[in-house]
Design an enzyme around this catalytic site. Structure first.
Site, PDB file in Angstrom:
ATOM      1  N   SER A  73      41.456  39.426  46.523  1.00  0.00           N
ATOM      2  CA  SER A  73      41.255  38.035  46.137  1.00  0.00           C
ATOM      3  C   SER A  73      42.593  37.289  46.164  1.00  0.00           C
ATOM      4  O   SER A  73      43.282  37.307  47.194  1.00  0.00           O
ATOM      5  CB  SER A  73      40.584  37.997  44.758  1.00  0.00           C
ATOM      6  N   ARG A  76      35.731  29.421  33.195  1.00  0.00           N
ATOM      7  CA  ARG A  76      35.473  30.830  33.479  1.00  0.00           C
ATOM      8  C   ARG A  76      34.005  31.082  33.754  1.00  0.00           C
ATOM      9  O   ARG A  76      33.641  31.875  34.608  1.00  0.00           O
ATOM     10  CB  ARG A  76      35.944  31.688  32.312  1.00  0.00           C
ATOM     11  N   ASP A 106      29.507  39.461  48.528  1.00  0.00           N
ATOM     12  CA  ASP A 106      30.480  38.471  48.024  1.00  0.00           C
ATOM     13  C   ASP A 106      30.143  37.087  48.566  1.00  0.00           C
ATOM     14  O   ASP A 106      30.254  36.827  49.768  1.00  0.00           O
ATOM     15  CB  ASP A 106      31.890  38.904  48.468  1.00  0.00           C
ATOM     16  N   HIS A 120      31.680  39.300  44.563  1.00  0.00           N
ATOM     17  CA  HIS A 120      33.142  39.304  44.656  1.00  0.00           C
ATOM     18  C   HIS A 120      33.763  40.327  43.691  1.00  0.00           C
ATOM     19  O   HIS A 120      34.735  41.003  44.030  1.00  0.00           O
ATOM     20  CB  HIS A 120      33.657  37.900  44.351  1.00  0.00           C
TER      21      HIS A 120
HETATM   22  C1  LIG Z   1      42.262  42.418  39.360  1.00  0.00           C
HETATM   23  C2  LIG Z   1      42.249  41.334  38.457  1.00  0.00           C
HETATM   24  O1  LIG Z   1      43.016  40.573  38.694  1.00  0.00           O
HETATM   25  S1  LIG Z   1      41.099  40.892  37.367  1.00  0.00           S
HETATM   26  C3  LIG Z   1      41.381  41.566  35.798  1.00  0.00           C
HETATM   27  C4  LIG Z   1      40.127  42.079  35.254  1.00  0.00           C
HETATM   28  N1  LIG Z   1      39.070  41.209  35.634  1.00  0.00           N
HETATM   29  C5  LIG Z   1      38.468  40.505  34.754  1.00  0.00           C
HETATM   30  O2  LIG Z   1      38.727  40.546  33.594  1.00  0.00           O
HETATM   31  C6  LIG Z   1      37.419  39.651  35.302  1.00  0.00           C
HETATM   32  C7  LIG Z   1      36.323  39.429  34.302  1.00  0.00           C
HETATM   33  N2  LIG Z   1      35.490  40.545  34.165  1.00  0.00           N
HETATM   34  C8  LIG Z   1      34.693  40.863  35.090  1.00  0.00           C
HETATM   35  O3  LIG Z   1      34.626  40.155  36.059  1.00  0.00           O
HETATM   36  C9  LIG Z   1      33.904  42.112  34.938  1.00  0.00           C
HETATM   37  O4  LIG Z   1      33.683  42.401  33.586  1.00  0.00           O
HETATM   38  C10 LIG Z   1      34.578  43.313  35.566  1.00  0.00           C
HETATM   39  C11 LIG Z   1      34.731  43.091  37.068  1.00  0.00           C
HETATM   40  C12 LIG Z   1      35.954  43.606  34.994  1.00  0.00           C
HETATM   41  C13 LIG Z   1      33.688  44.506  35.277  1.00  0.00           C
HETATM   42  O5  LIG Z   1      32.388  44.231  35.714  1.00  0.00           O
HETATM   43  P1  LIG Z   1      31.151  44.979  35.086  1.00  0.00           P
HETATM   44  O6  LIG Z   1      31.527  46.369  34.732  1.00  0.00           O
HETATM   45  O7  LIG Z   1      30.007  44.775  36.011  1.00  0.00           O
HETATM   46  O8  LIG Z   1      30.931  44.197  33.707  1.00  0.00           O
HETATM   47  P2  LIG Z   1      29.888  43.013  33.419  1.00  0.00           P
HETATM   48  O9  LIG Z   1      30.159  41.829  34.225  1.00  0.00           O
HETATM   49  O10 LIG Z   1      28.524  43.585  33.445  1.00  0.00           O
HETATM   50  O11 LIG Z   1      30.270  42.638  31.920  1.00  0.00           O
HETATM   51  C14 LIG Z   1      30.076  43.532  30.875  1.00  0.00           C
HETATM   52  C15 LIG Z   1      30.193  42.782  29.570  1.00  0.00           C
HETATM   53  O12 LIG Z   1      29.165  41.795  29.496  1.00  0.00           O
HETATM   54  C16 LIG Z   1      28.496  41.950  28.247  1.00  0.00           C
HETATM   55  N3  LIG Z   1      27.114  41.532  28.395  1.00  0.00           N
HETATM   56  C17 LIG Z   1      26.185  42.018  29.228  1.00  0.00           C
HETATM   57  N4  LIG Z   1      25.026  41.350  29.060  1.00  0.00           N
HETATM   58  C18 LIG Z   1      25.246  40.410  28.113  1.00  0.00           C
HETATM   59  C19 LIG Z   1      24.429  39.425  27.485  1.00  0.00           C
HETATM   60  N5  LIG Z   1      23.157  39.241  27.833  1.00  0.00           N
HETATM   61  N6  LIG Z   1      24.985  38.659  26.537  1.00  0.00           N
HETATM   62  C20 LIG Z   1      26.290  38.820  26.178  1.00  0.00           C
HETATM   63  N7  LIG Z   1      27.091  39.736  26.727  1.00  0.00           N
HETATM   64  C21 LIG Z   1      26.564  40.532  27.684  1.00  0.00           C
HETATM   65  C22 LIG Z   1      28.606  43.433  27.934  1.00  0.00           C
HETATM   66  O13 LIG Z   1      28.405  43.682  26.579  1.00  0.00           O
HETATM   67  C23 LIG Z   1      30.019  43.721  28.385  1.00  0.00           C
HETATM   68  O14 LIG Z   1      30.927  43.310  27.391  1.00  0.00           O
HETATM   69  P3  LIG Z   1      32.429  43.888  27.338  1.00  0.00           P
HETATM   70  O15 LIG Z   1      33.004  43.789  28.725  1.00  0.00           O
HETATM   71  O16 LIG Z   1      33.131  42.970  26.394  1.00  0.00           O
HETATM   72  O17 LIG Z   1      32.334  45.299  26.885  1.00  0.00           O
HETATM   73  N1  LIG Z   2      37.595  38.724  38.230  1.00  0.00           N
HETATM   74  C1  LIG Z   2      38.706  38.321  39.003  1.00  0.00           C
HETATM   75  C2  LIG Z   2      38.157  37.394  39.991  1.00  0.00           C
HETATM   76  C3  LIG Z   2      39.122  36.666  40.846  1.00  0.00           C
HETATM   77  O1  LIG Z   2      39.277  37.391  42.005  1.00  0.00           O
HETATM   78  C4  LIG Z   2      39.801  37.716  38.160  1.00  0.00           C
HETATM   79  O2  LIG Z   2      39.492  37.242  37.098  1.00  0.00           O
HETATM   80  O3  LIG Z   2      40.952  37.756  38.505  1.00  0.00           O
END
Ligand SMILES: CC(=O)SCCNC(=O)CCNC(=O)[C@H](O)C(C)(C)COP(=O)(O)OP(=O)(O)OC[C@H]1O[C@@H](n2cnc3c(N)ncnc32)[C@H](O)[C@@H]1OP(=O)(O)O
Ligand SMILES: N[C@@H](CCO)C(=O)O
Length: 368
Positions: A162, A232, A319, A349
């Site tokens: 990304s 977000r 994606d 993505h």
């Molecule tokens: C490389 C980088 O630069 S990015 C750094 C890390 N990335 C991020 O932080 C981006 C934001 N996060 C995300 O995009 C995702 O959580 C990822 C990519 C990190 C992981 O994806 P997944 O494992 O599929 O997690 P998902 O999107 O299902 O989210 C899970 C969370 O949603 C919560 N959740 C699921 N359903 C619900 C609901 N109905 N209501 C409220 N919360 C919910 C879960 O409890 C869980 O919470 P937690 O993460 O606080 O434990």
């Molecule tokens: N989940 C990723 C998406 C952007 O590529 C981030 O927050 O950095």
């Protein structure tokens, strides 16, 4: 507009001077001359390293928009979450820290220890609205200074997804002699109209929060928490796939009356607010909009033809934000690239942050 569980006393999630450093190291790289002609003075980058440098085994991992230097390792002081590529990077892992010297820095303009709008300016006040606009090229310029500081002349590998992929691409085009192998994931040659549209909408939402104060909110009671939360949520919709949202949430309503999908988005918005700074979000999102590898270089094809690295380009089949045709263009035009690698994932993505086995296998093969 409800914000689930945001504590306004949290201000923003920016790392601040005096917070626990985690395992970060900080280096002062001096002034950075920006593409705009402005100079950003006294720049500091936060970074982490793993493994031992042997002169030719350095691998640079570049994080995405809201990531940070904590690619791998446990959660701990200063690191509320474990590394975002924990299972891909580590001893014996695909990016093997027993073999490679892995470096990851917090991006210029970020809020996890590197200089950004929440940092203090030369007068000792938060930069806020006077922090200069950055481009992806500026961010790479800072990373080049870090590499020089570390004594790394040539990277065995440069890897990014990304926004991290944008910087990896800039490295390989601007400094081909310093990049041996290149891994571009879920990224593009230039920010597309749709990507810019989504990012400008998010920036507008933040800047229209009354607590934005033109960007000078750092000394106030709290920052534009609602704006960042909503930005977000908008982004997160684009990070996932339509079919995943349908299958996971459908039309389900929770006992509290909220749509399950809305509750999920609220959760992600609230979570980001606890760890990220709105000013950085604006600066970094705007830098992504600046991304155009061909700008001032005779166009995309001419720019990409400069790359000498052995290259893997990968995209995620579901994606919708960085659709596969964008990576196909890169794979077609980069001289040392193999055929486009397609990561199969339901998660859109975000697949590049979830499909550890597939992404890890591609990285392992490239670095071997
Ligand atoms: C490389 C980088 O630069 S990015 C750094 C890390 N990335 C991020 O932080 C981006 C934001 N996060 C995300 O995009 C995702 O959580 C990822 C990519 C990190 C992981 O994806 P997944 O494992 O599929 O997690 P998902 O999107 O299902 O989210 C899970 C969370 O949603 C919560 N959740 C699921 N359903 C619900 C609901 N109905 N209501 C409220 N919360 C919910 C879960 O409890 C869980 O919470 P937690 O993460 O606080 O434990
Ligand atoms: N989940 C990723 C998406 C952007 O590529 C981030 O927050 O950095």
């Amino acid at each position: 507009m409800t914000s689930a569980s945001i504590d306004p006393s949290l201000v923003t999630g920016a790392w601040r001077e005096g917070d626990p450093p985690g395992r970060r190291t900080f280096t002062d790289i001096g002034d950075v001359l920006l593409e705009s002609g402005r100079t950003l003075p006294d720049v500091r980058l936060a970074y982490e390293t793993w493994g031992t440098f042997d002169g030719s085994n350095a691998v640079l991992i570049l994080h995405a928009l809201t990531g940070d230097s904590h690619v791998t390792g446990d959660a701990g002081p200063g690191h509320p979450t474990p590394g975002w590529w924990n299972t891909i990077v580590g001893p014996g892992a695909a990016i093997d820290t027993d073999r490679f010297f892995v470096v990851a820095a917090n991006i210029l303009g970020g809020c996890q220890g590197s200089t950004g709008p929440a940092s203090l300016d030369p007068d000792g006040l938060p930069w806020g609205s006077t922090f200069p606009a950055l481009t992806v090229r500026d961010q790479v310029r800072a990373e080049v200074a870090l590499a020089d500081r570390l004594g790394i002349e040539r990277w065995h590998g440069v890897i990014g997804g990304s926004a991290g992929g944008m910087r990896a691409l800039e490295w390989a085009v601007e400094h081909p002699e310093r990049v041996d192998r290149l891994f571009l994931l879920a990224t593009s040659a230039a920010a597309s109209a749709e990507q810019i549209a989504l990012s400008r909408t998010q920036v507008a939402v933040i800047q229209n929060d009354p607590a934005w104060f033109g960007g000078d909110y750092y000394d106030g009671p709290h920052g534009p928490l609602t704006g960042l939360d909503l930005a977000r949520r908008i982004a997160h919709i684009a990070y996932r796939s339509e079919s995943e949202l349908e299958e996971r949430f459908g039309r389900t309503q929770q006992d509290d009356g909220r749509w399950a999908v809305d509750s999920y988005l609220q959760h992600h918005g609230a979570k980001l607010v606890r760890r990220f700074d709105a000013g950085s979000y604006v600066v970094l999102t705007s830098a992504m909009d600046s991304h155009d590898i061909g700008r001032g270089r005779g166009g995309t094809q001419a720019a990409l033809s400069r790359i000498t690295a052995r290259t893997v380009v990968a995209g995620v089949d579901s994606d919708r934000l960085y659709p596969l045709h964008q990576q196909r263009e890169l794979a077609d035009l980069i001289p040392g690239a193999g055929p486009l690698a397609v990561v199969k994932s339901a998660f859109g993505h975000d697949g590049f942050l979830i499909e550890f086995d597939q992404v890890g296998a591609l990285a392992r093969e490239l670095l071997q």
